[in-house]
Design a protein around this motif. Structure first.
Motif, PDB file in Angstrom:
ATOM      1  N   GLY A  42       0.707  -1.298   0.030  1.00 29.05           N
ATOM      2  CA  GLY A  42       0.043  -0.069   0.024  1.00 29.05           C
ATOM      3  C   GLY A  42       0.895   1.469  -0.021  1.00 29.05           C
ATOM      4  N   GLU A  43       0.488   2.264  -0.701  1.00 32.54           N
ATOM      5  CA  GLU A  43       1.133   3.538  -0.946  1.00 32.54           C
ATOM      6  C   GLU A  43       1.131   4.477   0.531  1.00 32.54           C
ATOM      7  N   LYS A  44       0.092   3.899   1.420  1.00 30.73           N
ATOM      8  CA  LYS A  44      -0.149   4.691   2.675  1.00 30.73           C
ATOM      9  C   LYS A  44       0.442   3.889   3.696  1.00 30.73           C
ATOM     10  N   ASP A  45       1.148   2.816   3.501  1.00 28.88           N
ATOM     11  CA  ASP A  45       1.501   1.854   4.637  1.00 28.88           C
ATOM     12  C   ASP A  45       2.560   2.809   5.661  1.00 28.88           C
ATOM     13  N   THR A  46       2.101   2.724   6.977  1.00 28.03           N
ATOM     14  CA  THR A  46       2.991   3.331   7.988  1.00 28.03           C
ATOM     15  C   THR A  46       3.804   2.791   8.745  1.00 28.03           C
ATOM     16  N   CYS A  95       7.307  -3.608  -6.203  1.00 31.82           N
ATOM     17  CA  CYS A  95       6.175  -4.220  -5.602  1.00 31.82           C
ATOM     18  C   CYS A  95       5.127  -3.766  -6.778  1.00 31.82           C
ATOM     19  N   ILE A  96       3.979  -4.212  -6.415  1.00 34.54           N
ATOM     20  CA  ILE A  96       2.647  -4.024  -7.022  1.00 34.54           C
ATOM     21  C   ILE A  96       2.119  -3.036  -6.068  1.00 34.54           C
ATOM     22  N   PRO A  97       2.119  -1.672  -6.545  1.00 36.08           N
ATOM     23  CA  PRO A  97       1.487  -0.324  -5.471  1.00 36.08           C
ATOM     24  C   PRO A  97       0.043  -0.604  -5.558  1.00 36.08           C
ATOM     25  N   VAL A  98      -0.662  -0.257  -4.285  1.00 32.07           N
ATOM     26  CA  VAL A  98      -2.118  -0.134  -4.070  1.00 32.07           C
ATOM     27  C   VAL A  98      -2.276   1.177  -3.926  1.00 32.07           C
ATOM     28  N   LYS A  99      -2.972   2.004  -4.615  1.00 31.92           N
ATOM     29  CA  LYS A  99      -3.285   3.221  -4.466  1.00 31.92           C
ATOM     30  C   LYS A  99      -4.165   3.495  -3.026  1.00 31.92           C
ATOM     31  N   MET A 100      -3.794   4.472  -2.209  1.00 31.72           N
ATOM     32  CA  MET A 100      -4.277   4.748  -1.088  1.00 31.72           C
ATOM     33  C   MET A 100      -4.430   3.375  -0.026  1.00 31.72           C
ATOM     34  N   GLY A 101      -3.680   2.346  -0.460  1.00 37.08           N
ATOM     35  CA  GLY A 101      -3.592   1.302   0.582  1.00 37.08           C
ATOM     36  C   GLY A 101      -2.840   1.446   1.791  1.00 37.08           C
ATOM     37  N   THR A 102      -3.453   0.805   3.122  1.00 39.76           N
ATOM     38  CA  THR A 102      -2.761   1.210   4.358  1.00 39.76           C
ATOM     39  C   THR A 102      -2.181  -0.308   4.620  1.00 39.76           C
ATOM     40  N   HIS A 103      -1.677  -0.280   5.741  1.00 37.53           N
ATOM     41  CA  HIS A 103      -1.251  -1.562   6.410  1.00 37.53           C
ATOM     42  C   HIS A 103      -2.025  -2.590   6.591  1.00 37.53           C
ATOM     43  N   THR A 104      -3.237  -2.047   6.722  1.00 37.70           N
ATOM     44  CA  THR A 104      -4.534  -3.207   6.874  1.00 37.70           C
ATOM     45  C   THR A 104      -5.378  -3.320   5.595  1.00 37.70           C
ATOM     46  N   MET A 105      -4.821  -3.126   4.587  1.00 42.82           N
ATOM     47  CA  MET A 105      -5.387  -2.958   3.285  1.00 42.82           C
ATOM     48  C   MET A 105      -6.208  -4.427   2.847  1.00 42.82           C
ATOM     49  N   ILE A 106      -5.675  -5.583   3.419  1.00 42.51           N
ATOM     50  CA  ILE A 106      -6.214  -6.967   3.205  1.00 42.51           C
ATOM     51  C   ILE A 106      -7.406  -6.871   3.695  1.00 42.51           C
ATOM     52  N   ILE A 107      -7.857  -6.153   4.775  1.00 42.70           N
ATOM     53  CA  ILE A 107      -9.374  -6.048   5.370  1.00 42.70           C
ATOM     54  C   ILE A 107      -9.919  -5.061   4.718  1.00 42.70           C
ATOM     55  N   HIS A 108      -9.601  -3.769   4.593  1.00 45.80           N
ATOM     56  CA  HIS A 108     -10.286  -2.498   4.008  1.00 45.80           C
ATOM     57  C   HIS A 108     -10.318  -2.330   2.452  1.00 45.80           C
ATOM     58  N   ARG A 109      -9.448  -3.223   1.660  1.00 47.34           N
ATOM     59  CA  ARG A 109      -9.443  -3.117   0.294  1.00 47.34           C
ATOM     60  C   ARG A 109      -9.735  -4.466  -0.173  1.00 47.34           C
TER      61      ARG A 109
END
Length: 220
Positions: free
Chosen positions: A178-182, A192-206
């Motif tokens: 995710g591009e927004k992984d903190t 990597c394959i980037p995910v726009k607006m993806g956070t560390h929890t994107m497996i749940i939210h995206r």
């Protein structure tokens, strides 16, 4: 009858249980999904030893292993112990060189040993460690996701992450980030394959993104 399906094993992130994958759905005519769960390591167990033991829970030859965060590091270690069709890491790192500076600092100063992991039943604190997010709104959800509350396991996990020794990136590894992984900022990540607006929890939210793209990524 021969089993022609691709078996995909899913490994959650630190302290998380397989419910983080509840939103992931792959076409059942091609794929069969299986979830793995953390167990409390034996005293003195290395990540490699842990991976070998986890491989004992794999019931199909040549599987696809997908791991999230610390689970992504674990599936890479598992792939050193058994043949795999593909290894996919999500919101993770592929070598010690991709770890953020604060984790490298922890390795050399041992500051991570001072983290108040005794408060493992404080879900807000655990979520900050495991997901890198301050969670106040959806606390009940995080209580559902973060069920591995053993202090020894948490201490061990943090220690394994900051001291991970992998220096070479494994061949044929797919990294989704995710591009927004903190937790593992993308500016430290290569290839990597980037995910726009993806956070560390994107497996749940995206989950929708993964449901659209994972079949192709696995079959490539």
């Amino acid at each position: 009858m021969p089993d022609n399906k691709i078996h995909v094993y899913l490994m959650p992130g630190m302290a998380a249980n397989p419910s983080i994958f509840d939103g992931i759905h792959l076409p059942t005519e091609t794929f069969e999904m299986h979830t793995l769960e953390w167990f409390v390591p034996e005293k003195g167990m290395s990540l490699h030893d842990y991976a070998q033991k986890m491989c004992g829970k794999i019931a199909h030859p040549n599987p696809v292993l997908l791991g999230v965060s610390f689970g992504g590091m674990l599936v890479q270690e598992m792939a050193k112990c058994m043949p795999t069709q593909k290894v996919i890491v999500v919101s993770a790192v592929k070598s010690k060189h991709e770890l953020p500076k604060k984790m490298l600092f922890a390795k050399y100063t041992k500051v991570h040993k001072l983290l108040p992991t005794g408060l493992v039943n404080n879900v807000e604190l655990l979520a900050k460690y495991a997901f890198g997010e301050t969670v106040t709104k959806r606390l009940h959800l995080y209580e559902q996701y973060l069920s591995v509350r053993d202090k020894y396991y948490i201490d061990w996990s943090i220690d394994q992450i900051v001291n991970w020794g992998q220096s070479e990136i494994m061949p044929n590894l797919v990294h989704i980030h995710g591009e927004k992984d903190t937790v593992f900022p993308i500016n430290n990540i290569k290839d990597c394959i980037p995910v726009k607006m993806g956070t560390h929890t994107m497996i749940i939210h995206r989950a929708k993104w993964f449901n659209e793209h994972l079949p192709t990524i696995i079959l490539q």
